[in-house]
Design an enzyme around this catalytic site. Structure first.
Site, short mmCIF file in Angstrom:
data_model
loop_
_atom_site.label_atom_id
_atom_site.label_comp_id
_atom_site.label_asym_id
_atom_site.label_seq_id
_atom_site.Cartn_x
_atom_site.Cartn_y
_atom_site.Cartn_z
N SER A 1 3.10 -1.79 6.17
CA SER A 1 2.66 -2.93 6.63
C SER A 1 1.28 -3.00 5.06
O SER A 1 1.08 -1.92 4.87
CB SER A 1 2.27 -2.29 8.08
OG SER A 1 1.20 -3.41 7.86
N TYR B 1 -2.05 2.95 13.47
CA TYR B 1 -1.37 2.25 12.75
C TYR B 1 -1.50 2.04 11.55
O TYR B 1 -0.34 2.26 10.89
CB TYR B 1 -1.43 0.57 13.27
CG TYR B 1 -0.19 -0.18 13.30
CD1 TYR B 1 1.22 0.07 13.23
CD2 TYR B 1 -0.38 -1.79 12.39
CE1 TYR B 1 2.39 -0.68 12.61
CE2 TYR B 1 0.44 -2.11 11.60
CZ TYR B 1 1.72 -2.09 11.18
OH TYR B 1 2.89 -2.96 11.28
#
Length: 183
Positions: A160, A173
């Site tokens: 990501s 994350y």
């Protein structure tokens, strides 16, 4: 889901437009983690349409069976929980044994959390790192010896931009999505 359909359509458009790429994928064995939804599901549809033999993994076996039913080629459903690090080596051996080899491992499975870093417990931070980073490391190390023996293979990590940019309320994350690029 909308994401899986979009990924599938984009991937097929790009690779069907070139015979060279579609021939590359034909009869190759690809293992996709996180294949029960989203990007992994979309990749499963697109890659099966290109003639790949698939191994699809995620926690939700019912969803994996749904994905398998929509694929056009051979699909081996291998349920696994990326948080169960002690089981991943055995799962990798099952995956290798099913088709005899793996040409491409796509480490796509993962999760996110939503909280400020200062409010997130260390237990949650470790869990996110186990699922998003350590599981990919374990699976990659498990299949690499076979790839080296066969003198071919690829390990792919779906990550990501949050790992590069940082996003509020996504501390664990962001850290965990940065590290797969370092494998």
């Amino acid at each position: 889901t909308a994401v899986s359909l979009l990924v599938s359509k984009l991937f097929r458009h790009v690779y069907h437009s070139s015979d060279r790429y579609s021939m590359y994928f034909r009869d190759k064995v690809l293992w996709i983690t996180g294949a029960s939804s989203g990007i992994g599901e979309g990749l499963a549809y697109a890659l099966s349409a290109l003639g790949c033999k698939l191994i699809i993994s995620a926690r939700r076996e019912v969803e994996l069976l749904r994905v398998k039913d929509r694929c056009s080629g051979p699909v081996f459903v291998l349920p696994l929980d990326l948080a169960n690090l002690d089981e991943l080596e055995d799962k990798a051996q099952l995956a290798l044994a099913h088709y005899g080899r793996i040409h491409v491992l796509i480490n796509n499975g993962g999760l996110s959390t939503r909280s400020w870093g200062i409010e997130t417990s260390l237990q949650v931070d470790k869990y996110v790192m186990d699922v998003n980073y350590f599981s990919a490391t374990i699976l990659s190390k498990a299949v690499l010896p076979s790839m080296i023996r066969n003198n071919s293979g690829h390990v792919c990590a779906i990550s990501s931009m949050a790992g590069k940019l940082g996003v509020p309320l996504r501390t664990a994350y962001c850290a965990s999505t940065c590290t797969p690029r370092l494998l």
